[in-house]
Design an enzyme around this catalytic site. Sequence first.
Site, PDB file in Angstrom:
ATOM      1  N   GLU A  92      27.890   5.436  15.490  1.00  0.00           N
ATOM      2  CA  GLU A  92      27.745   4.199  14.780  1.00  0.00           C
ATOM      3  C   GLU A  92      29.212   4.053  13.911  1.00  0.00           C
ATOM      4  OE1 GLU A  92      23.177   3.775  13.129  1.00  0.00           O
ATOM      5  OE2 GLU A  92      24.457   5.661  12.470  1.00  0.00           O
ATOM      6  N   CYS A 105      34.288   2.769   8.557  1.00  0.00           N
ATOM      7  CA  CYS A 105      33.746   4.032   8.695  1.00  0.00           C
ATOM      8  C   CYS A 105      33.447   4.069  10.143  1.00  0.00           C
ATOM      9  CB  CYS A 105      32.723   4.144   7.878  1.00  0.00           C
ATOM     10  SG  CYS A 105      32.108   5.879   7.883  1.00  0.00           S
ATOM     11  N   CYS A 112      27.499  16.313  15.853  1.00  0.00           N
ATOM     12  CA  CYS A 112      28.196  17.148  14.987  1.00  0.00           C
ATOM     13  C   CYS A 112      27.710  18.694  15.110  1.00  0.00           C
ATOM     14  CB  CYS A 112      28.443  16.724  13.599  1.00  0.00           C
ATOM     15  SG  CYS A 112      29.611  17.832  12.729  1.00  0.00           S
ATOM     16  N   CYS A 116      25.648  20.647   8.700  1.00  0.00           N
ATOM     17  CA  CYS A 116      25.590  20.692   7.217  1.00  0.00           C
ATOM     18  C   CYS A 116      24.062  20.411   6.946  1.00  0.00           C
ATOM     19  CB  CYS A 116      26.554  19.718   6.566  1.00  0.00           C
ATOM     20  SG  CYS A 116      28.189  20.134   6.664  1.00  0.00           S
ATOM     21  N   CYS A 119      22.951  16.720   6.264  1.00  0.00           N
ATOM     22  CA  CYS A 119      23.339  15.502   7.047  1.00  0.00           C
ATOM     23  C   CYS A 119      22.719  15.320   8.404  1.00  0.00           C
ATOM     24  CB  CYS A 119      24.930  15.980   7.314  1.00  0.00           C
ATOM     25  SG  CYS A 119      25.606  14.684   8.410  1.00  0.00           S
ATOM     26  N   CYS A 349      26.091   6.970   3.856  1.00  0.00           N
ATOM     27  CA  CYS A 349      26.620   8.365   4.142  1.00  0.00           C
ATOM     28  C   CYS A 349      25.370   9.239   4.774  1.00  0.00           C
ATOM     29  CB  CYS A 349      27.368   9.059   3.214  1.00  0.00           C
ATOM     30  SG  CYS A 349      28.662   8.249   2.640  1.00  0.00           S
TER      31      CYS A 349
HETATM   32  N1  SAH Z   1      32.505  15.599   9.238  1.00  0.00           N
HETATM   33  C1  SAH Z   1      33.240  14.834   8.101  1.00  0.00           C
HETATM   34  C2  SAH Z   1      33.256  13.366   8.193  1.00  0.00           C
HETATM   35  C3  SAH Z   1      31.971  12.707   8.312  1.00  0.00           C
HETATM   36  S1  SAH Z   1      30.481  13.191   6.989  1.00  0.00           S
HETATM   37  C4  SAH Z   1      32.781  15.422   6.983  1.00  0.00           C
HETATM   38  O1  SAH Z   1      31.854  16.246   6.866  1.00  0.00           O
HETATM   39  O2  SAH Z   1      33.571  15.317   5.843  1.00  0.00           O
HETATM   40  C5  SAH Z   1      31.356  12.038   5.837  1.00  0.00           C
HETATM   41  C6  SAH Z   1      30.645  12.401   4.381  1.00  0.00           C
HETATM   42  O3  SAH Z   1      29.351  11.973   4.566  1.00  0.00           O
HETATM   43  C7  SAH Z   1      30.751  13.820   4.037  1.00  0.00           C
HETATM   44  O4  SAH Z   1      31.328  13.819   2.804  1.00  0.00           O
HETATM   45  C8  SAH Z   1      29.253  14.191   3.933  1.00  0.00           C
HETATM   46  O5  SAH Z   1      29.211  15.131   3.348  1.00  0.00           O
HETATM   47  C9  SAH Z   1      28.539  13.040   3.545  1.00  0.00           C
HETATM   48  N2  SAH Z   1      27.387  12.989   3.788  1.00  0.00           N
HETATM   49  C10 SAH Z   1      26.633  13.540   4.977  1.00  0.00           C
HETATM   50  N3  SAH Z   1      25.184  13.557   4.877  1.00  0.00           N
HETATM   51  C11 SAH Z   1      25.021  13.033   3.944  1.00  0.00           C
HETATM   52  C12 SAH Z   1      23.803  12.543   3.251  1.00  0.00           C
HETATM   53  N4  SAH Z   1      22.676  12.657   3.527  1.00  0.00           N
HETATM   54  N5  SAH Z   1      23.975  11.593   1.963  1.00  0.00           N
HETATM   55  C13 SAH Z   1      25.178  11.540   1.596  1.00  0.00           C
HETATM   56  N6  SAH Z   1      26.583  11.834   1.898  1.00  0.00           N
HETATM   57  C14 SAH Z   1      26.406  12.582   3.053  1.00  0.00           C
HETATM   58 FE1  SF4 Z   2      29.093  17.310  10.573  1.00  0.00          FE
HETATM   59 FE2  SF4 Z   2      27.680  15.936   8.718  1.00  0.00          FE
HETATM   60 FE3  SF4 Z   2      28.614  18.287   8.189  1.00  0.00          FE
HETATM   61 FE4  SF4 Z   2      30.348  15.970   8.349  1.00  0.00          FE
HETATM   62  S1  SF4 Z   2      28.543  16.292   6.901  1.00  0.00           S
HETATM   63  S2  SF4 Z   2      30.682  18.111   9.158  1.00  0.00           S
HETATM   64  S3  SF4 Z   2      29.331  15.013  10.119  1.00  0.00           S
HETATM   65  S4  SF4 Z   2      27.343  17.931   9.893  1.00  0.00           S
END
Ligand code: SAH
Ligand code: SF4
Length: 386
Positions: A92, A105, A112, A116, A119, A349
Amino acid sequence: MALVNLLDFDLDGLAAHCEGLGEKRFRATQLFRWIHQKGAGDFGAMTDLAKSLRDKLAGTAEIRPLSVITEQASVDGTVKWLFDVGNGDAVEAVFIPEDDRGTLCVSSQAGCAVGCRFCSTGHQGFSRNLSTGEILAQLWHAEHHLRQRLGLAPGGRAITNVVMMGMGEPLQNYGALVPALRVMLDDHGYGLSRRRVTVSTSGVVPMMDRLREDCPVALAVSLHAPTDCLRDELVPLNRKYPLAELMAACQRYLDRAPRDFITFEYCMLDGVNDSPAQARELLDLVQGRVPGIPRVPCKLNLIPFNPFPASGLLRSPRERVLAFAKVLQDGGVVTTVRKTRGDDIDAACGQLAGEVQDRTRVNERLKRLPVRVVPATPVPPGPRSR
Ligand code: SAH
Ligand code: SF4
């Protein structure tokens, strides 16, 4: 014979490719401008290129778009595209208009591997890296589509900022990322300044050092916790690159960065990382009061968590987010709370969840971990906690 995708090249790469066809560099520059500035999708339109070159290109090369599965527009102007990248994978990109800018974005991977906890991309697992052409095709499509949709005058730009904050960890796809960044910055490409292109990373320390050398754009670092003990739980990559190493890499990055601060992102999770005591720990961390960890001039961006059922986590209540922000602000750190945009189209996000095939079974590994909601205070003791 497979056609060469010209979206895979930065200007030097395209010049080398054209040289191989017996063409001078200025021809490559013209071609590059047609592709990225004018959004040409076929060679016939490139009227100031010699017919002989156009014919040569037509048989060997293409400008390969991504096919759009869906396009959704939110009432607030946010637009989200879901692109097919083949083999059952989709990624996306999201356009977020504001008064003084238009931010795209962009995704860097299908899925990934970092995994995390909070996420949804991380929960889906990892399928594959996107190519340079697939990263740029998101920008190419969005820019040229939006110019038409918004009725911009010739030469007008819809996208003024790019953030690598879509699906994937950009610094785990470094080889494809850097040429894509160069095209975004190139005056013959999208002409964005280094401060208007942001790479967001969960903290791949060696690649932060390489980016500092190769293409030092603005950097956002996803912190999410003030201690190693908690960060190990939320961002598994912390076990490899703990906070002392991450903060030292941030400090090194600042010598070459286009701004004199790093943006730290911090996703607010109810009862997990959002207590006033944790706000004070975070202040101590960034201001250099934790032994062995350097001070990092920064801005802090608090992100309201966007919940999804598999996470087992909840969004912090607004008062708690504001109280957390106040501790940081009173301590002298510029702190903002991110507005959620495109809520009606799941474009916020962490909700970017284009279906991907979990080829490395990250998702299964994640499911096997107990979903632990760590109590807010006290922070549980651990080998690396303070
Ligand atoms: N992998 C990179 C970039 C993509 S994620 C990173 O982790 O920085 C982009 C942002 O979205 C990151 O700061 C991440 O922590 C945030 N993010 C991921 N899942 C989320 C969620 N469920 N709610 C709010 N922010 C989230
Ligand atoms: Fe990967 Fe999501 Fe963690 Fe960013 S926040 S590093 S996209 S798992």
